[in-house]
Write a protein that holds these residues in place. Structure first.
Motif, PDB file in Angstrom:
ATOM      1  N   LEU A  20      40.507  35.685  41.945  1.00 19.22           N
ATOM      2  CA  LEU A  20      39.976  37.013  42.217  1.00 19.22           C
ATOM      3  C   LEU A  20      40.895  37.759  43.172  1.00 19.22           C
ATOM      4  CD1 LEU A  20      37.633  39.021  41.843  1.00 19.22           C
ATOM      5  CD2 LEU A  20      36.507  37.936  43.817  1.00 19.22           C
ATOM      6  N   LEU A  21      41.521  37.031  44.091  1.00 23.28           N
ATOM      7  CA  LEU A  21      42.409  37.671  45.059  1.00 23.28           C
ATOM      8  C   LEU A  21      43.555  38.393  44.360  1.00 23.28           C
ATOM      9  CD1 LEU A  21      43.330  38.269  47.930  1.00 23.28           C
ATOM     10  CD2 LEU A  21      44.443  36.017  47.971  1.00 23.28           C
ATOM     11  N   MET A  22      44.204  37.744  43.396  1.00 17.94           N
ATOM     12  CA  MET A  22      45.337  38.396  42.722  1.00 17.94           C
ATOM     13  C   MET A  22      44.882  39.638  41.958  1.00 17.94           C
ATOM     14  SD  MET A  22      46.314  36.220  39.272  1.00 17.94           S
ATOM     15  CE  MET A  22      47.144  34.950  40.164  1.00 17.94           C
ATOM     16  N   HIS A  23      43.630  39.599  41.473  1.00 19.81           N
ATOM     17  CA  HIS A  23      43.090  40.750  40.754  1.00 19.81           C
ATOM     18  C   HIS A  23      43.093  41.991  41.640  1.00 19.81           C
ATOM     19  CE1 HIS A  23      40.607  43.050  38.035  1.00 19.81           C
ATOM     20  NE2 HIS A  23      39.573  43.072  38.862  1.00 19.81           N
ATOM     21  N   PHE A  24      42.771  41.805  42.923  1.00 19.74           N
ATOM     22  CA  PHE A  24      42.785  42.936  43.857  1.00 19.74           C
ATOM     23  C   PHE A  24      44.182  43.197  44.412  1.00 19.74           C
ATOM     24  CE2 PHE A  24      38.281  42.237  43.618  1.00 19.74           C
ATOM     25  CZ  PHE A  24      37.740  43.507  43.796  1.00 19.74           C
ATOM     26  N   GLU A  25      44.954  42.143  44.581  1.00 23.03           N
ATOM     27  CA  GLU A  25      46.289  42.333  45.150  1.00 23.03           C
ATOM     28  C   GLU A  25      47.205  43.168  44.253  1.00 23.03           C
ATOM     29  OE1 GLU A  25      47.215  38.566  48.081  1.00 23.03           O
ATOM     30  OE2 GLU A  25      47.460  38.268  45.920  1.00 23.03           O
ATOM     31  N   ILE A  26      46.875  43.279  42.965  1.00 24.42           N
ATOM     32  CA  ILE A  26      47.703  44.113  42.093  1.00 24.42           C
ATOM     33  C   ILE A  26      47.705  45.561  42.586  1.00 24.42           C
ATOM     34  CG2 ILE A  26      45.891  44.744  40.443  1.00 24.42           C
ATOM     35  CD1 ILE A  26      47.953  44.446  38.209  1.00 24.42           C
ATOM     36  N   VAL A  40      32.176  43.643  44.381  1.00 29.21           N
ATOM     37  CA  VAL A  40      32.182  42.188  44.511  1.00 29.21           C
ATOM     38  C   VAL A  40      31.356  41.819  45.738  1.00 29.21           C
ATOM     39  CG1 VAL A  40      34.420  41.899  43.396  1.00 29.21           C
ATOM     40  CG2 VAL A  40      34.333  42.231  45.854  1.00 29.21           C
ATOM     41  N   PRO A  41      30.624  40.714  45.660  1.00 33.74           N
ATOM     42  CA  PRO A  41      29.864  40.286  46.839  1.00 33.74           C
ATOM     43  C   PRO A  41      30.820  39.904  47.955  1.00 33.74           C
ATOM     44  CG  PRO A  41      29.869  38.569  45.159  1.00 33.74           C
ATOM     45  CD  PRO A  41      30.489  39.782  44.536  1.00 33.74           C
ATOM     46  N   SER A  42      30.297  39.803  49.155  1.00 38.95           N
ATOM     47  CA  SER A  42      31.134  39.436  50.298  1.00 38.95           C
ATOM     48  C   SER A  42      31.827  38.102  50.022  1.00 38.95           C
ATOM     49  CB  SER A  42      30.278  39.333  51.559  1.00 38.95           C
ATOM     50  OG  SER A  42      31.074  38.978  52.665  1.00 38.95           O
ATOM     51  N   THR A  43      33.146  38.124  50.069  1.00 45.43           N
ATOM     52  CA  THR A  43      33.921  36.933  49.736  1.00 45.43           C
ATOM     53  C   THR A  43      34.486  36.226  50.965  1.00 45.43           C
ATOM     54  OG1 THR A  43      35.973  38.214  49.559  1.00 45.43           O
ATOM     55  CG2 THR A  43      34.619  38.002  47.563  1.00 45.43           C
ATOM     56  N   ARG A  52      39.375  44.715  52.034  1.00 52.98           N
ATOM     57  CA  ARG A  52      40.214  45.895  52.289  1.00 52.98           C
ATOM     58  C   ARG A  52      40.486  46.655  51.001  1.00 52.98           C
ATOM     59  NH1 ARG A  52      44.076  43.310  54.116  1.00 52.98           N
ATOM     60  NH2 ARG A  52      45.582  43.381  52.422  1.00 52.98           N
ATOM     61  N   LEU A  53      40.821  45.920  49.946  1.00 52.11           N
ATOM     62  CA  LEU A  53      41.198  46.552  48.683  1.00 52.11           C
ATOM     63  C   LEU A  53      39.991  46.964  47.851  1.00 52.11           C
ATOM     64  CD1 LEU A  53      44.178  44.176  47.907  1.00 52.11           C
ATOM     65  CD2 LEU A  53      44.347  46.635  48.338  1.00 52.11           C
ATOM     66  N   SER A  54      38.792  46.751  48.370  1.00 56.92           N
ATOM     67  CA  SER A  54      37.578  47.244  47.734  1.00 56.92           C
ATOM     68  C   SER A  54      37.144  48.584  48.322  1.00 56.92           C
ATOM     69  CB  SER A  54      36.435  46.232  47.908  1.00 56.92           C
ATOM     70  OG  SER A  54      36.733  45.010  47.270  1.00 56.92           O
ATOM     71  N   ASP A  55      37.852  49.043  49.353  1.00 53.66           N
ATOM     72  CA  ASP A  55      37.474  50.264  50.062  1.00 53.66           C
ATOM     73  C   ASP A  55      38.247  51.458  49.524  1.00 53.66           C
ATOM     74  OD1 ASP A  55      36.195  51.729  52.320  1.00 53.66           O
ATOM     75  OD2 ASP A  55      38.274  51.969  52.926  1.00 53.66           O
ATOM     76  N   ALA A  56      37.532  52.462  49.001  1.00 55.04           N
ATOM     77  CA  ALA A  56      38.177  53.611  48.381  1.00 55.04           C
ATOM     78  C   ALA A  56      39.056  54.377  49.365  1.00 55.04           C
ATOM     79  CB  ALA A  56      37.118  54.542  47.780  1.00 55.04           C
ATOM     80  N   ALA A  57      38.630  54.488  50.618  1.00 60.33           N
ATOM     81  CA  ALA A  57      39.421  55.234  51.595  1.00 60.33           C
ATOM     82  C   ALA A  57      40.772  54.558  51.827  1.00 60.33           C
ATOM     83  CB  ALA A  57      38.648  55.359  52.909  1.00 60.33           C
ATOM     84  N   TYR A  58      40.762  53.233  51.913  1.00 59.49           N
ATOM     85  CA  TYR A  58      42.027  52.515  52.068  1.00 59.49           C
ATOM     86  C   TYR A  58      42.897  52.695  50.828  1.00 59.49           C
ATOM     87  CZ  TYR A  58      45.375  48.707  52.532  1.00 59.49           C
ATOM     88  OH  TYR A  58      46.547  47.981  52.597  1.00 59.49           O
TER      89      TYR A  58
END
Length: 351
Positions: A338-344, A73-76, A83-89
């Motif tokens: 989009l936020l809830m999509h990542f918050e899952i 996703v582009p910078s939001t 944070r939830l786009s980072d594989a290490a996290y």
């Protein structure tokens, strides 16, 4: 949506969270690796959180949980999404949701077409932006690819141990008898968003592999070949991957075309037939938010999810409870975002 041109490469029960206190107490190696499916191929970025033995060497896990991520996703400007786009996290997050003695792996696609993840190395039938045209099990590409990715990662981590870079320990990497599980590690497959295409491919491959076994062309007698070969940390072959899968988790999956969920009755029936031939009790869990399941512009996502649930339930009724499924909804009543999509990813219950 505008699409850019082609890509550029830049019974057995599920693990219980009740034993998660053990996971929290265990030491782990956590890091990021870049590995190919084959020499010279594009690199997959893999984040891992692996359990350690008291000697600081890698311990033999009871399960390997593998999460495949989705599109970029582009910078939001939204810290939670970043944070939830980072594989290490995500590897640390997934490890915290697993029971004790389990390893967490998070795999990003090796290629992207602009923001679109293209898992062609695992799902050869995807188009230039990573959308599936079909799920063809021929050659078991996803299972073989996953086995290759894990093997490359283990070798790299073992090299770090030899160089003394794993918690300053260069100890013997051979697992001791006290660490050996009674069976080969289970495999838990999770697909988030676009990563669901890998889950569907593995479901198709498991069904096809099991069907061939029924005809005697492959063996599913579960002799735990990983234990026999000494490769204890991860499944060693495509067959090892498929025979070890205990759970499939669909995490808010969705596409701009059909194919987010498995809706082929023959494929689901093949899984049920597999259950009838083995002692396995595979589990399917469909996790979703209004972002995907209530999208008025992509009604096929909800329709596909409902079809898959119905097919699974029909076959589960014939399996005396040995094929299990559930549907988990998150953030009901909240406006789609989009936020809830990542918050899952933080809210998901995989127990």
């Amino acid at each position: 949506m505008h699409r850019p041109p082609g890509p550029s490469c830049s019974p057995r029960r599920p693990l219980s969270r009740k034993s998660g206190d053990l996971a929290a107490a265990m030491e782990r190696w956590t890091g990021v690796l870049h590995v190919p499916l084959s020499q010279g191929g594009p690199l997959f970025r893999v984040a891992a959180s692996l359990i350690l033995a008291p000697s600081k060497a890698l311990a033999v896990p009871r399960a390997n949980a593998i999460l495949f991520t989705g599109d970029r996703v582009p910078s939001t400007g939204e810290p939670a999404i970043e944070r939830l786009s980072d594989a290490a996290y995500l590897a640390k997050l997934l490890a915290g949701k697993l029971a004790g003695e389990a390893n967490a792996w998070v795999v990003d696609a090796a290629c992207f077409a602009g923001p679109f993840a293209v898992y062609r190395g695992l799902v050869p039938s995807v188009d230039t932006v990573g959308d599936p045209e079909r799920y063809d099990p021929t050659g078991l590409p996803a299972a073989a690819g996953v086995a290759s990715i894990l093997a490359h990662c283990i070798r790299e981590i073992q090299n770090k141990v030899t160089r003394g870079s794993l918690n300053d320990s260069a100890g013997n990497q051979e697992p001791t008898a006290s660490l050996l599980p009674s069976s080969a590690p289970k495999t838990i497959i999770l697909g988030f968003s676009k990563g669901g295409v890998v889950v569907n491919q593995l479901v198709a491959e498991l069904s096809n592999w099991a069907s061939k076994s029924a005809k005697g062309s492959v063996d599913i007698s579960r002799q735990n070949p990983a234990l026999l070969t000494g490769d204890l940390f991860v499944p060693a072959t495509a067959s090892d991957i498929l025979s070890s899968i205990s759970e499939f988790h669909y995490l808010d999956v969705g596409l701009n075309c059909a194919g987010a969920y498995t809706t082929d009755h023959a494929v689901i029936k093949g899984i049920a037939n597999y259950v009838s031939q083995t002692s396995d009790t595979p589990r399917f869990v469909l996790h979703g938010t209004p972002r995907q399941w209530s999208d008025p512009n992509r009604p096929w996502i909800l329709a596909e999810k409902n079809t898959m649930l119905r097919l699974l339930q029909d076959e589960a009724n014939k399996c005396e409870g040995r094929l299990t499924l559930s549907e988990k909804k998150y953030f009901d009543g909240r406006p789609r975002s989009l936020l809830m999509h990542f918050e899952i990813l933080e809210a998901m219950d995989i127990s």
